[in-house]
Design a protein around this motif. Sequence first.
Motif, PDB file in Angstrom:
ATOM      1  N   SER A 284     -37.700  -5.167 -49.032  1.00 12.69           N
ATOM      2  CA  SER A 284     -37.270  -4.847 -47.666  1.00 12.69           C
ATOM      3  C   SER A 284     -38.286  -5.331 -46.634  1.00 12.69           C
ATOM      4  CB  SER A 284     -37.053  -3.339 -47.527  1.00 12.69           C
ATOM      5  OG  SER A 284     -38.227  -2.630 -47.879  1.00 12.69           O
ATOM      6  N   ALA A 285     -37.858  -5.352 -45.382  1.00 15.02           N
ATOM      7  CA  ALA A 285     -38.708  -5.728 -44.257  1.00 15.02           C
ATOM      8  C   ALA A 285     -38.426  -4.781 -43.098  1.00 15.02           C
ATOM      9  CB  ALA A 285     -38.445  -7.174 -43.838  1.00 15.02           C
ATOM     10  N   VAL A 286     -39.416  -4.662 -42.200  1.00 16.53           N
ATOM     11  CA  VAL A 286     -39.307  -3.750 -41.066  1.00 16.53           C
ATOM     12  C   VAL A 286     -39.619  -4.521 -39.790  1.00 16.53           C
ATOM     13  CG1 VAL A 286     -40.371  -1.767 -39.927  1.00 16.53           C
ATOM     14  CG2 VAL A 286     -39.791  -1.639 -42.349  1.00 16.53           C
ATOM     15  N   GLN A 287     -38.805  -4.325 -38.757  1.00 20.34           N
ATOM     16  CA  GLN A 287     -39.027  -4.920 -37.444  1.00 20.34           C
ATOM     17  C   GLN A 287     -38.959  -3.832 -36.381  1.00 20.34           C
ATOM     18  OE1 GLN A 287     -35.712  -7.755 -38.383  1.00 20.34           O
ATOM     19  NE2 GLN A 287     -36.966  -9.170 -37.193  1.00 20.34           N
ATOM     20  N   LEU A 288     -39.677  -4.069 -35.285  1.00 20.54           N
ATOM     21  CA  LEU A 288     -39.748  -3.094 -34.199  1.00 20.54           C
ATOM     22  C   LEU A 288     -39.290  -3.757 -32.907  1.00 20.54           C
ATOM     23  CD1 LEU A 288     -40.778  -0.176 -34.561  1.00 20.54           C
ATOM     24  CD2 LEU A 288     -42.900  -0.879 -33.457  1.00 20.54           C
ATOM     25  N   TYR A 289     -38.556  -2.995 -32.061  1.00 20.57           N
ATOM     26  CA  TYR A 289     -38.037  -3.526 -30.807  1.00 20.57           C
ATOM     27  C   TYR A 289     -38.349  -2.569 -29.660  1.00 20.57           C
ATOM     28  CZ  TYR A 289     -35.421  -6.863 -33.613  1.00 20.57           C
ATOM     29  OH  TYR A 289     -35.082  -7.862 -34.489  1.00 20.57           O
ATOM     30  N   SER A 290     -38.716  -3.148 -28.515  1.00 22.10           N
ATOM     31  CA  SER A 290     -38.881  -2.356 -27.298  1.00 22.10           C
ATOM     32  C   SER A 290     -37.516  -2.016 -26.728  1.00 22.10           C
ATOM     33  CB  SER A 290     -39.684  -3.136 -26.245  1.00 22.10           C
ATOM     34  OG  SER A 290     -40.998  -3.383 -26.692  1.00 22.10           O
ATOM     35  N   MET A 291     -37.448  -0.865 -26.051  1.00 19.35           N
ATOM     36  CA  MET A 291     -36.195  -0.413 -25.456  1.00 19.35           C
ATOM     37  C   MET A 291     -36.238  -0.631 -23.949  1.00 19.35           C
ATOM     38  SD  MET A 291     -34.848   0.843 -28.281  1.00 19.35           S
ATOM     39  CE  MET A 291     -33.588   2.064 -27.944  1.00 19.35           C
ATOM     40  N   ASP A 292     -35.083  -0.964 -23.368  1.00 19.63           N
ATOM     41  CA  ASP A 292     -35.031  -1.122 -21.923  1.00 19.63           C
ATOM     42  C   ASP A 292     -34.660   0.199 -21.254  1.00 19.63           C
ATOM     43  OD1 ASP A 292     -32.317  -0.769 -22.305  1.00 19.63           O
ATOM     44  OD2 ASP A 292     -31.736  -2.774 -21.668  1.00 19.63           O
ATOM     45  N   GLU A 293     -34.381   0.132 -19.935  1.00 14.73           N
ATOM     46  CA  GLU A 293     -34.092   1.354 -19.196  1.00 14.73           C
ATOM     47  C   GLU A 293     -32.792   2.016 -19.625  1.00 14.73           C
ATOM     48  OE1 GLU A 293     -32.985  -2.209 -16.530  1.00 14.73           O
ATOM     49  OE2 GLU A 293     -34.440  -1.689 -18.075  1.00 14.73           O
ATOM     50  N   ALA A 326     -34.787  -1.760 -40.420  1.00 15.17           N
ATOM     51  CA  ALA A 326     -35.163  -2.085 -41.797  1.00 15.17           C
ATOM     52  C   ALA A 326     -34.017  -2.863 -42.428  1.00 15.17           C
ATOM     53  CB  ALA A 326     -35.442  -0.814 -42.592  1.00 15.17           C
ATOM     54  N   SER A 327     -34.354  -3.884 -43.181  1.00 16.64           N
ATOM     55  CA  SER A 327     -33.326  -4.710 -43.813  1.00 16.64           C
ATOM     56  C   SER A 327     -33.816  -5.172 -45.175  1.00 16.64           C
ATOM     57  CB  SER A 327     -32.991  -5.912 -42.933  1.00 16.64           C
ATOM     58  OG  SER A 327     -34.151  -6.690 -42.693  1.00 16.64           O
ATOM     59  N   GLY A 328     -32.886  -5.571 -46.034  1.00 15.23           N
ATOM     60  CA  GLY A 328     -33.248  -6.055 -47.357  1.00 15.23           C
ATOM     61  C   GLY A 328     -32.027  -6.518 -48.125  1.00 15.23           C
ATOM     62  N   ASP A 329     -32.266  -7.313 -49.163  1.00 15.71           N
ATOM     63  CA  ASP A 329     -31.183  -7.753 -50.028  1.00 15.71           C
ATOM     64  C   ASP A 329     -30.732  -6.598 -50.923  1.00 15.71           C
ATOM     65  OD1 ASP A 329     -31.296 -10.320 -48.997  1.00 15.71           O
ATOM     66  OD2 ASP A 329     -32.821 -10.950 -50.462  1.00 15.71           O
ATOM     67  N   ALA A 330     -29.504  -6.715 -51.395  1.00 14.99           N
ATOM     68  CA  ALA A 330     -28.951  -5.649 -52.228  1.00 14.99           C
ATOM     69  C   ALA A 330     -29.394  -5.803 -53.681  1.00 14.99           C
ATOM     70  CB  ALA A 330     -27.435  -5.669 -52.147  1.00 14.99           C
ATOM     71  N   PRO A 331     -29.700  -4.689 -54.357  1.00 21.12           N
ATOM     72  CA  PRO A 331     -29.974  -4.758 -55.796  1.00 21.12           C
ATOM     73  C   PRO A 331     -28.723  -5.182 -56.560  1.00 21.12           C
ATOM     74  CG  PRO A 331     -30.670  -2.653 -54.853  1.00 21.12           C
ATOM     75  CD  PRO A 331     -29.843  -3.330 -53.818  1.00 21.12           C
ATOM     76  N   THR A 332     -28.890  -5.570 -57.786  1.00 16.10           N
ATOM     77  CA  THR A 332     -27.759  -5.973 -58.624  1.00 16.10           C
ATOM     78  C   THR A 332     -26.714  -4.865 -58.681  1.00 16.10           C
ATOM     79  OG1 THR A 332     -29.249  -7.319 -59.966  1.00 16.10           O
ATOM     80  CG2 THR A 332     -27.098  -6.780 -60.916  1.00 16.10           C
ATOM     81  N   GLY A 333     -25.464  -5.253 -58.470  1.00 16.47           N
ATOM     82  CA  GLY A 333     -24.378  -4.290 -58.510  1.00 16.47           C
ATOM     83  C   GLY A 333     -24.086  -3.627 -57.181  1.00 16.47           C
ATOM     84  N   CYS A 334     -24.846  -3.993 -56.141  1.00 17.30           N
ATOM     85  CA  CYS A 334     -24.649  -3.399 -54.816  1.00 17.30           C
ATOM     86  C   CYS A 334     -24.253  -4.492 -53.832  1.00 17.30           C
ATOM     87  CB  CYS A 334     -25.922  -2.704 -54.339  1.00 17.30           C
ATOM     88  SG  CYS A 334     -26.600  -1.510 -55.515  1.00 17.30           S
ATOM     89  N   ASN A 335     -23.681  -4.089 -52.710  1.00 15.57           N
ATOM     90  CA  ASN A 335     -23.294  -5.041 -51.669  1.00 15.57           C
ATOM     91  C   ASN A 335     -24.422  -5.212 -50.667  1.00 15.57           C
ATOM     92  OD1 ASN A 335     -20.659  -5.515 -52.668  1.00 15.57           O
ATOM     93  ND2 ASN A 335     -19.908  -3.651 -51.684  1.00 15.57           N
ATOM     94  N   GLY A 336     -24.569  -6.405 -50.149  1.00 14.51           N
ATOM     95  CA  GLY A 336     -25.609  -6.672 -49.172  1.00 14.51           C
ATOM     96  C   GLY A 336     -25.161  -7.697 -48.156  1.00 14.51           C
ATOM     97  N   PRO A 337     -26.008  -8.015 -47.203  1.00 16.77           N
ATOM     98  CA  PRO A 337     -27.341  -7.444 -46.985  1.00 16.77           C
ATOM     99  C   PRO A 337     -27.273  -6.002 -46.495  1.00 16.77           C
ATOM    100  CG  PRO A 337     -26.737  -8.875 -45.164  1.00 16.77           C
ATOM    101  CD  PRO A 337     -25.658  -9.023 -46.171  1.00 16.77           C
ATOM    102  N   MET A 338     -28.373  -5.275 -46.770  1.00 14.32           N
ATOM    103  CA  MET A 338     -28.421  -3.853 -46.440  1.00 14.32           C
ATOM    104  C   MET A 338     -29.321  -3.655 -45.224  1.00 14.32           C
ATOM    105  SD  MET A 338     -28.765  -2.343 -50.328  1.00 14.32           S
ATOM    106  CE  MET A 338     -28.116  -0.732 -49.946  1.00 14.32           C
TER     107      MET A 338
END
Length: 553
Positions: A284-293, A326-338
């Motif tokens: 998995s990976a994590v990204q952060l975003y600033s929020m506007d008004e 947070a995002s990541g590829d799906a494990p075997t037998g699961c649907n992705g991307p997650m």
Amino acid sequence: MIKRLTLTGYAAYVLCAAGQAPAPAAPTSAPAVVPPQPTASDLTTPARIEGVLLDDRYSRPLKRGYVILTPKGAGQMKSGETDAAGKFSIEGIVPGDYAIEARRDRYLTAYSGRLGTNRMPRIFHINAGDDIRDLTFRLEPWGAIEGKIRFEDGEAAYGVLVVVYRKEYSRGRLRYLPMGSSRTNDRGEYRIPALAPGAYIISAIYNKPVPSTAINGEARADGTEWSYATTFFASAQRLADAVPIRLESGRELTGIDIFLGLVRAVRVRIEVSDSCTGKLAPGSAVQLYSMDENNNPVLPYDADINGSGGIFYIHALPPGQYLILASGDAPTGCNGPMRERQILTVAGEPIDNLKLTLQQPVLAQFPVSFDVVTDSNADLRAYGFHLEAHSGLPGGNISLHEIKDRPGVVGALVDGQEEYTIIVDRKPLDTYLDVPYFTKGAAGIHIGMHGATFYGTVVNDKHEPVSGAVVTLIPDPAKGRFPNYAEADSSDQGVFGFRGLTPGQYIVIPWLDVAPCDFYNWENLDACRRIGTSISLDKSEAKGLELLLKPND
């Protein structure tokens, strides 16, 4: 979808679109004259273009400029450089449709020129053997913003990334578009050139912790640390508190200084697992975003994020509100991307137990129906659709495909937390998408077979036709209806035309170079209503109108 045509065929196209035939030639008693037929060499003779680049303010010639001709489709890009008299020429042009642009250092790029009093459209046709002369480009000087970045004690900050953003509405949502960037030198100075007129947000991105354990005698608590943070002009640490700077044409704004302030930042620990297995998600990976008004995620936040095996640490994160994705590829037998998203509010205490569970995408299905059913329109291969995410987060555009064993139904795996708009990419000429919206629930797609036609001419205050004008159709009301926006260029005779429009109310505005109002700001269209013309279009209706091109304020 807007079909662009050759200049010579445009008027006949519009009349036919309106259900009228072009006027026949007047009868004559003179013997018929058979024009000479073009030879094979005539049809393949290369064309050429020549003209001049001028400074828009002083009309002086611009040397060391470039005019670039780009084919719309297969073909070779060609260019010509201007001499001391500002003149250029482009030879050996193969017939076809082209876009043209003129560039020169310290000037804004121009995307259309003039032939005498006629303004060229943004896309035009060049025939074999054409010899286009006296094409004139008038270039507007760019603006620049410069200043210094300093620490709180006045010392110059070296190597700080400074980014300018333009705040604008686009495709139904507010966005902050990066328009230029620079890093400070050893004196803390930055300079960002090549800016068009407009309002800008300036940010100094410097997210670095202070290594000392105490500031002004105050001890650092476990999990917290003093840090410099991204700062917006003037000295704001929240995007919502940033002060826009307005830049006029050709101006250089100096003294736009920002002081980096110290803030008590915290550490955030995150565990990312997936909903399919219930285990930590190692890829998995994590990204952060600033929020506007409006609490929308609009800017990626340059945070210090590291980790592995589904466990992440964000170091020295200043107080504020963020969206964490947070995002990541799906494990075997699961649907992705997650994916999974969550609003993260940071105060003065570290966060050690944030847990995110990646969700599998869900299948969204859309039965396609028609207001008139025939054998010819039952084949969905004539249509193309995709979903466009409202949030603007990565991975937001998803193509729709016909579902196997379910004729007449298109679908795709989508993020169950996202809201989408249905967009038509490809359709027969007179059809229109009657239901272009999809939120979190299921929706159908209804195709109208007989859309409206709108055509006319653009004229100036002397009632002369204006070529190369942009004609914009704004749905009114516009909220949530950006797929119904449409745009066309006027021909060399000032003629424009649209087909396959969704019936309803519109504001129509012709303009040159700079949009006279904020077309996509659906919360405040009053400025567009004041300068535009209101029209109502019914199903199968063909309506013509003469539009007066008004000068910008």
